[in-house]
Design an enzyme around this catalytic site. Structure first.
Site, short mmCIF file in Angstrom:
data_model
loop_
_atom_site.label_atom_id
_atom_site.label_comp_id
_atom_site.label_asym_id
_atom_site.label_seq_id
_atom_site.Cartn_x
_atom_site.Cartn_y
_atom_site.Cartn_z
N ASN A 10 0.90 -1.21 0.23
CA ASN A 10 -0.07 -0.05 -0.05
C ASN A 10 0.86 0.96 0.15
O ASN A 10 1.51 1.58 1.02
CB ASN A 10 -0.93 0.14 1.35
CG ASN A 10 -1.65 1.16 1.34
OD1 ASN A 10 -1.90 2.07 0.32
ND2 ASN A 10 -2.31 1.40 2.39
N LYS A 12 0.32 4.37 -0.31
CA LYS A 12 -0.34 5.44 0.27
C LYS A 12 -0.36 6.58 -0.61
O LYS A 12 -0.25 6.51 -1.89
CB LYS A 12 -0.07 5.57 1.76
CG LYS A 12 -0.11 4.41 2.70
CD LYS A 12 0.16 4.75 4.09
CE LYS A 12 -0.33 3.07 4.77
NZ LYS A 12 -0.14 3.33 6.37
N HIS A 104 -9.51 1.25 5.01
CA HIS A 104 -8.42 1.36 5.81
C HIS A 104 -8.52 2.56 6.93
O HIS A 104 -9.22 3.56 6.78
CB HIS A 104 -7.25 2.27 4.71
CG HIS A 104 -5.97 1.91 5.14
ND1 HIS A 104 -5.39 2.77 6.27
CD2 HIS A 104 -4.83 1.13 4.98
CE1 HIS A 104 -4.17 2.69 6.54
NE2 HIS A 104 -3.84 1.62 5.95
N GLU A 106 -7.00 4.71 7.82
CA GLU A 106 -6.78 6.37 7.70
C GLU A 106 -7.91 6.81 6.93
O GLU A 106 -8.16 7.98 7.23
CB GLU A 106 -5.35 6.36 6.88
CG GLU A 106 -4.36 6.10 7.57
CD GLU A 106 -2.96 5.28 6.73
OE1 GLU A 106 -2.94 5.51 5.68
OE2 GLU A 106 -2.11 4.97 7.46
N GLU A 176 -5.52 -4.86 10.55
CA GLU A 176 -4.25 -3.88 10.66
C GLU A 176 -4.74 -3.06 12.16
O GLU A 176 -5.46 -2.20 12.07
CB GLU A 176 -4.39 -2.90 9.73
CG GLU A 176 -4.31 -3.55 8.66
CD GLU A 176 -3.39 -2.63 7.36
OE1 GLU A 176 -2.57 -2.84 7.03
OE2 GLU A 176 -4.35 -1.49 7.28
N GLY A 182 2.36 2.06 10.72
CA GLY A 182 3.40 3.05 10.78
C GLY A 182 4.24 3.26 12.07
O GLY A 182 4.76 4.45 11.96
N SER A 222 3.26 -2.52 10.63
CA SER A 222 4.83 -2.42 10.49
C SER A 222 5.42 -3.70 10.21
O SER A 222 6.33 -4.05 10.80
CB SER A 222 4.94 -1.75 11.82
OG SER A 222 4.77 -0.69 12.37
#
Ligand code: PGA
Length: 265
Positions: A10, A12, A104, A106, A176, A182, A222
């Site tokens: 991904n 992003k 996702h 985010e 996730e 991250g 991660s």
């Protein structure tokens, strides 16, 4: 039941077209001398503006495009219309995508995506013959409050609401934990496997045993070359959704390579 692992990158909101092309070429070069049967399913999700450049280098290695699939990072559920800034599943398919990442964290956090929207997107993606990668996961606060399982079960039930067992079987879920994205903090592999097995049980409840056996459930958060072999050795982890480590050919290719060592479940 053997499920072919998926390693998805991904990207992003990263990489200009020239960098995207170079990175994709680096992954393609790594795959070039390996047959599609020994590789995991590889999925790359570039930005929308890099889809065409990635697709222009995708399929010229003689594999018929089978080694590396391309994904959109989001979509709208309508086919077309007055939705400024959005992109439809047809447009993604037209640009060479066969997968779409939806839900996702985010997007849920910064763009207020709801479970209901994610369900509409999943249905639109499946209706057009593409495969949704449905993300779910808990915050640190939810984990500490002991509501991880019920929260994720709710996300999965809502995302799969009204989708046939056959379509659920083809879909992909990515677990996730938000606190691991991250941050460099990977979720313990046994714990990730426990949550993923719980998700598989939820899928069994809503879509039956066969769909639960077939659906591929990835871990994300991660993931690095040094973590993937242990993650892949677990009974229910069928691959990874990789963010940061997918932005360099060296680390992403190493993740693929390390996956190949533990591919047969
Ligand atoms: P990360 O991102 O690998 O950088 O933690 C994963 C993701 O958000 O999909």
């Amino acid at each position: 039941m053997s499920r072919k692992p998926i390693i998805a990158g991904n990207w992003k909101m990263n990489l200009l077209q020239s960098d995207a092309k170079a990175l994709f070429e680096g992954i393609k070069a790594f795959c070039a001398d390996k047959s599609a049967t020994v590789l995991p399913t590889i999925v790359i999700a570039p930005t929308f503006t890099s889809l065409s450049v990635v697709n222009s280098v995708k399929c010229d290695c003689g594999c018929g495009g089978t080694k590396i699939s391309v994904a959109g990072q989001n979509c709208h559920w309508e086919s077309s219309g007055a939705f400024t800034g959005e992109i439809s599943v047809e447009m993604l398919a037209d640009a060479g995508c066969s997968y779409v990442i939806i839900g996702h964290s985010e997007r849920r956090q910064y763009f207020s995506e709801t479970d209901e929207m994610i369900n509409k997107k999943a249905k639109a993606i499946l209706a057009k013959g593409l495969i949704p990668i449905i993300c779910c996961g808990e915050t640190l606060e939810q984990r500490e409050a002991g509501v991880t399982d019920s929260w994720i079960a709710g996300q999965i039930k809502a995302a799969l609401e009204g989708i046939s067992s056959e379509d659920v079987a083809k879909s992909v879920i990515a677990y996730e934990p938000i606190w691991a994205i991250g941050t460099g903090k990977t979720c313990d592999s046994d714990e990730a496997n426990r949550v993923i097995a719980m998700i598989r049980n939820v899928v069994k409840e809503v879509a039956g045993a066969s769909a639960a056996d077939s659906i591929r459930i990835l871990y994300g958060g991660s993931v690095k070359p040094s973590t993937i072999a242990e993650q892949m050795s677990k009974s229910d982890i069928d691959g990874a959704l990789v963010g940061g480590a997918s932005l360099k050919a060296e680390s992403f290719n190493q993740i693929i390579e390390n996956t190949m060592t533990v591919m047969v479940k």
